[in-house]
Design an enzyme around this catalytic site. Structure first.
Site, PDB file in Angstrom:
ATOM      1  N   GLU A  79      27.716  34.231  51.547  1.00 46.35           N
ATOM      2  CA  GLU A  79      26.620  33.578  52.309  1.00 46.35           C
ATOM      3  C   GLU A  79      25.514  34.765  52.581  1.00 46.35           C
ATOM      4  OE1 GLU A  79      28.754  32.775  55.862  1.00 46.35           O
ATOM      5  OE2 GLU A  79      29.462  30.682  55.216  1.00 46.35           O
ATOM      6  N   GLU A 110      48.946  39.066  45.492  1.00 49.10           N
ATOM      7  CA  GLU A 110      49.016  40.157  46.509  1.00 49.10           C
ATOM      8  C   GLU A 110      49.878  41.360  46.382  1.00 49.10           C
ATOM      9  OE1 GLU A 110      51.233  39.537  50.470  1.00 49.10           O
ATOM     10  OE2 GLU A 110      49.661  37.996  50.069  1.00 49.10           O
TER      11      GLU A 110
END
Length: 272
Positions: A79, A110
């Site tokens: 963004e 992960e």
């Protein structure tokens, strides 16, 4: 370390609650998040100031994380270019498991303590840059490994976690530890912990962009004009700043391509 994020919910028999009772419980827990963030403002200030100084000197900001934390980092990074008109490689979000993991969980991604640095190397990360690790638990191996190796290469490191005293904070020059307490659904850290991380990411990237001169007054003067709503907003910004009519402002914006350039041109009497 005290794994607050794994502690039992303050609510029992959730499966027997009415819809309204569930909603009220979630809302009551969410009300506490902003106060937890407030307690961490000194840590957030230190991290933000350090990142801004590096970026003023040409450095970049990287986020790494897994699951919800990784997705939040990708969202914040993605963004920045449309909001502030910065290059796409100024703020980079990397998620364990690659872009596929944005939409679909990648098993055991992960847990790979080596892969994060490999992912970062694809962007030629170096000692000018900053790396912020995102992990509610504060213990994600992918993030630990990335921060550990980054520090060895002179990269400034920070983190946003929701437990204290964890290994990720230990690998960070500027740790941010926001303890929001047990989740409404035990261990569901996409809830309060995710909200806390999102709030801190908003604070970090927004303040850095302010420090980099990407906000004038309270306006996003470098935003990308990628849809009609933003063109209208930009036109109104130009009209208000120059005290001119909407149509004249629209012409200036179309001609110069950004609010900043249109205002500067108007202030100097440049019409074409």
């Amino acid at each position: 370390m005290n794994r607050v994020t794994e502690q039992e919910s303050n609510y029992n028999n959730i499966d027997q609650m009415s819809v309204l009772e569930v909603l009220q419980g979630i809302n009551n827990e969410d009300k506490t998040v902003a106060y937890a963030v407030e307690k961490s403002l000194p840590q957030i200030e230190k991290l933000t100031s350090a990142v801004a100084e590096r970026m003023k000197k040409g450095g970049r900001l990287f986020y790494i994380g897994a699951g919800t934390s990784g997705r939040l980092g990708v969202v914040d990074a993605s963004e920045c270019p449309p909001t502030y008109g910065v290059p796409f490689d100024w703020v980079v979000g990397i998620i364990a498991g690659g872009d596929t993991a944005i939409r679909k969980a990648v098993e055991f991604a992960e847990d790979d303590a080596i892969q994060a640095w490999k992912d970062l190397e694809e962007f030629n990360i170096n000692e000018k840059d900053c790396l912020v690790g995102l992990a509610a638990s504060g213990t994600t191996p992918y993030v630990i490994g990335g921060l550990n190796t980054a520090r060895k290469h002179g990269v400034l490191t920070g983190c946003i976690v929701c437990n204290t005293g964890g290994p990720i904070a230990a690998e960070s020059d500027f740790p941010v530890e926001v303890v929001v307490g047990p989740e409404f659904i035990t261990g569901s850290t996409r809830m309060k912990s995710g909200t806390a991380q999102k709030l801190v990411l908003n604070m970090l990237s927004t303040t850095v962009m302010v420090q980099l001169g990407r906000v004038v007054g309270n306006k996003m003067v470098d935003m990308q004009l990628t849809n009609n709503k933003l063109v209208d907003r930009g036109t109104q910004m130009v009209a208000d700043e120059l005290n001119i009519g909407y149509d004249e402002a629209a012409d200036l914006l179309t001609l110069h391509g950004s609010v900043r350039k249109a205002v500067e041109a108007g202030q100097h009497g440049v019409k074409s």
